[in-house]
Design a protein around this motif. Structure first.
Motif, PDB file in Angstrom:
ATOM      1  N   LYS A 173       0.842  -1.196   0.000  1.00  0.00           N
ATOM      2  CA  LYS A 173       0.000   0.000   0.000  1.00  0.00           C
ATOM      3  C   LYS A 173       0.879   1.248   0.000  1.00  0.00           C
ATOM      4  N   ASP A 180      -3.157  15.257   1.936  1.00  0.00           N
ATOM      5  CA  ASP A 180      -4.440  14.600   1.698  1.00  0.00           C
ATOM      6  C   ASP A 180      -4.772  14.640   0.225  1.00  0.00           C
ATOM      7  N   ASN A 217      -7.664   3.652  -3.861  1.00  0.00           N
ATOM      8  CA  ASN A 217      -8.634   3.788  -2.766  1.00  0.00           C
ATOM      9  C   ASN A 217      -8.594   5.212  -2.220  1.00  0.00           C
ATOM     10  N   LYS A 219      -9.598   6.838   1.358  1.00  0.00           N
ATOM     11  CA  LYS A 219      -9.959   6.440   2.705  1.00  0.00           C
ATOM     12  C   LYS A 219      -9.907   7.634   3.653  1.00  0.00           C
ATOM     13  N   TYR A 220     -10.684   7.496   4.727  1.00  0.00           N
ATOM     14  CA  TYR A 220     -10.708   8.478   5.810  1.00  0.00           C
ATOM     15  C   TYR A 220     -10.154   7.816   7.070  1.00  0.00           C
ATOM     16  N   TYR A 221      -9.189   8.440   7.683  1.00  0.00           N
ATOM     17  CA  TYR A 221      -8.550   7.904   8.867  1.00  0.00           C
ATOM     18  C   TYR A 221      -9.063   8.629  10.110  1.00  0.00           C
ATOM     19  N   PRO A 227      -9.839  13.291   3.126  1.00  0.00           N
ATOM     20  CA  PRO A 227      -9.652  12.000   2.453  1.00  0.00           C
ATOM     21  C   PRO A 227      -8.194  11.834   2.031  1.00  0.00           C
ATOM     22  N   TYR A 228      -7.731  10.581   2.134  1.00  0.00           N
ATOM     23  CA  TYR A 228      -6.374  10.247   1.721  1.00  0.00           C
ATOM     24  C   TYR A 228      -6.450   9.190   0.628  1.00  0.00           C
ATOM     25  N   ASP A 230      -4.684   6.313  -1.718  1.00  0.00           N
ATOM     26  CA  ASP A 230      -3.592   5.331  -1.715  1.00  0.00           C
ATOM     27  C   ASP A 230      -3.780   4.364  -2.871  1.00  0.00           C
ATOM     28  N   ASP A 527     -10.120  -6.100   0.240  1.00  0.00           N
ATOM     29  CA  ASP A 527      -9.090  -5.071   0.163  1.00  0.00           C
ATOM     30  C   ASP A 527      -8.666  -4.674   1.555  1.00  0.00           C
ATOM     31  N   THR A 528      -7.455  -4.172   1.625  1.00  0.00           N
ATOM     32  CA  THR A 528      -6.971  -3.691   2.919  1.00  0.00           C
ATOM     33  C   THR A 528      -7.534  -2.326   3.193  1.00  0.00           C
TER      34      THR A 528
END
Length: 528
Positions: A173, A180, A217, A219-221, A227-228, A230, A527-528
């Motif tokens: 990944k 971001d 992807n 994703k939100y952490y 949003p990020y 990857d 998916d991870t």
């Protein structure tokens, strides 16, 4: 006038030589690099090369897989040799080609310009730097291409349930660690490649690649509301089993086959017990070799490990069963074989296992049991006769209790066991006897001589002694028959354990290899 002019010309020539030696000649490429790096250092390397704060810079990222170096199952680390490719546009690295001799591309040190902070999220490396030094290729329109060599060590969840016929799915990944998605956008570089670029891939001696794919992807952490973006590269690999077939599988099959010999050894052989313990130790050594290749904290144990443990359990049980068989074989005539157990072993399983030739036939067993029952029933009569013979007085012993008042002529005959005895002859008549009435017959009976009475007593004594010898022989035959029955039961039981163990080995082997033989490379699509 001529002399001063010559001096002036000489002085001018010397000055020209001195001045020309101090001037350094530069190529268009060097001048371009000097100007680009000089201007860039004045603006600073920190900060994205964009005109406005809210502008987004797009990074195109791709990976070329060169070699799978190692998959450490124990530490669950995948080591790969890759070429990482970065492509972006830097507005501060634009130049006019005509001003620099129509140069379209130049190479500069990557430490002199801004680079995106693309990191491997699931790294498992103690090194501070993963990439090798590589120059950046600059184009006149501001495009930057950077292709550093890298050795990535990424964490990979290992499923060893089907080891060594396992298929592993590893993911790598990549994404910006600080920017971001609104500041730095990640896209795939290769449009015609769905995963790793495999042009320069070197085949691995241990792994075959089944699938290579990639996915973008957003994703939100929990740490950040933005949003990020990857990119996840997935690699599905299958282990080559040639090496492990000779190290783990073939010895296991051979040892399992040798275990079957344990039930074919005769019970009187000492090797019957020793062989089982030696095979147990051999399986324990194989289990240690397997433990070195698998992670100790795995969520599931490999099926081949379970097969080893099952064989060790079965060898232990076979050793115990062998002890039972040996005990039954040398049980002796102490007790009789239970009737149900005898019928189950000697009549049913002996016929199923085709062991009739090894055992005595049914007719012989029936006759043997009848003779034993006959001798047992005659024990009471033998005791009565013995008491009678010990309690008689003198030589006044009659042949038959019911005819003790009669005197008969006796004749020597042989009974069923070959012992001669005195029996009355009904057809015997005195010499001067003529047929008449019964009254005349009773009056004319001649008394038996005294020496014949003594002879009758001696023969009676001999018969009793021979009968005792016969009873002792029957008792000995009875004991031998009981001992042989226990031995036959032990042999049939040994053969039964052999087939039970054979079925257990076949079933466990099918359970182990069935899931791997029919495995078609199915992988986890999550998916991870």
């Amino acid at each position: 006038m001529a002399a001063p002019s010559v001096q002036v010309l000489s002085l001018a020539f010397v000055c020209h030589v001195v001045l020309t030696q101090g001037i350094v000649h530069m190529s268009h490429e060097k001048r371009l690099i000097r100007d680009l790096i000089g201007n860039y250092s004045e603006r600073g390397k920190m900060g994205r090369p964009v005109a406005e704060q809210n502008d987004t810079i797009t990074i195109s990222y791709g990976m070329s897989l060169i070699q799978i170096l190692d998959l450490d199952e124990r530490n669950q680390i995948l080591t790969t040799n890759v070429w990482a490719t970065y492509n972006w546009n830097d507005m501060y690295l634009v130049w006019n080609e005509s001003e620099y001799g129509d140069i379209t591309t130049v190479r500069v040190n990557n430490n002199d310009i801004w680079k995106p902070d693309i990191k491997l999220y699931n790294y498992a490396d103690t090194r501070l730097e993963e990439k090798r030094e590589a120059l950046c290729v600059l184009s006149s329109n501001g495009d930057v291409v950077w292709i550093p060599q890298a050795v990535f060590k990424s964490s990979c969840s290992i499923d060893i349930r089907h080891f060594p016929f396992d298929i592993q799915t590893c993911r790598m990944k990549f994404g910006s660690w600080t920017y971001d998605g609104s500041k730095l956008d990640l896209q795939f570089l290769y449009t015609n490649v769905t995963g790793f670029e495999m042009t320069d891939y070197i085949l691995s001696n241990e792994w075959d690649i089944l699938e290579s794919s990639a996915k973008r992807n957003v994703k939100y952490y929990p740490c950040c509301p933005e949003p990020y973006v990857d990119l996840v590269f997935k690699l599905v690999i299958r282990r080559k089993v040639a090496f492990y077939s000779y190290i783990l599988i073939l010895p296991c099959v051979l040892l399992s086959s040798v275990t079957l010999v344990l039930f074919w050894l005769p019970p009187e052989s000492p090797a019957k017990m020793q062989l089982g313990m030696n095979i147990f130790v051999a399986f324990f050594v194989l289990l240690l070799l397997l433990a070195e290749s698998t992670p100790p904290a795995a969520s599931s144990i490999p099926l081949i490990g379970a097969y080893y443990c099952l064989n060790m359990i079965m060898i232990t049980m076979s050793t115990l069963l062998s002890a039972v068989v040996v005990n039954l074989y040398f049980h002796g005539p102490g007790t009789k074989v239970p009737r149900v157990f005898r019928r189950l072993m000697l009549d049913f399983f002996a016929r199923v296992f085709c062991m009739q030739k090894t055992l005595m036939d049914k007719k012989e067993r029936v006759e043997r049991r009848n003779s034993i029952a006959y001798s047992a029933n005659n024990d009471a009569n033998a005791v009565t006769v013995d008491q009678a013979s010990n309690g008689r007085g003198g030589n006044n012993v009659n042949l038959n209790k019911n005819n003790k008042d009669k005197r008969h002529h006796v004749d020597f005959k042989y009974d069923r066991v070959g012992v001669f005895e005195l029996q009355p002859d009904e057809n015997w008549r005195p010499r001067n006897y003529s047929m008449g009435s019964e009254t005349d017959l009773s009056d004319r009976i001649v008394p038996l001589p005294s020496h014949l009475s003594q002879l009758e007593a001696d023969v009676r004594e001999i018969k009793l002694q021979l009968k005792r010898l016969e009873e002792k022989g029957a008792a000995k035959a009875h004991k031998e028959y009981l001992a042989r029955e226990w031995k036959l039961v032990a042999l049939v039981l040994d053969r039964l354990f052999f087939f039970v163990y054979l079925v257990a080995i076949v079933v466990s082997a099918l359970a182990l290899f069935e899931t791997t033989m029919f495995q078609t490379g199915s992988v986890d699509e999550s998916d991870t």
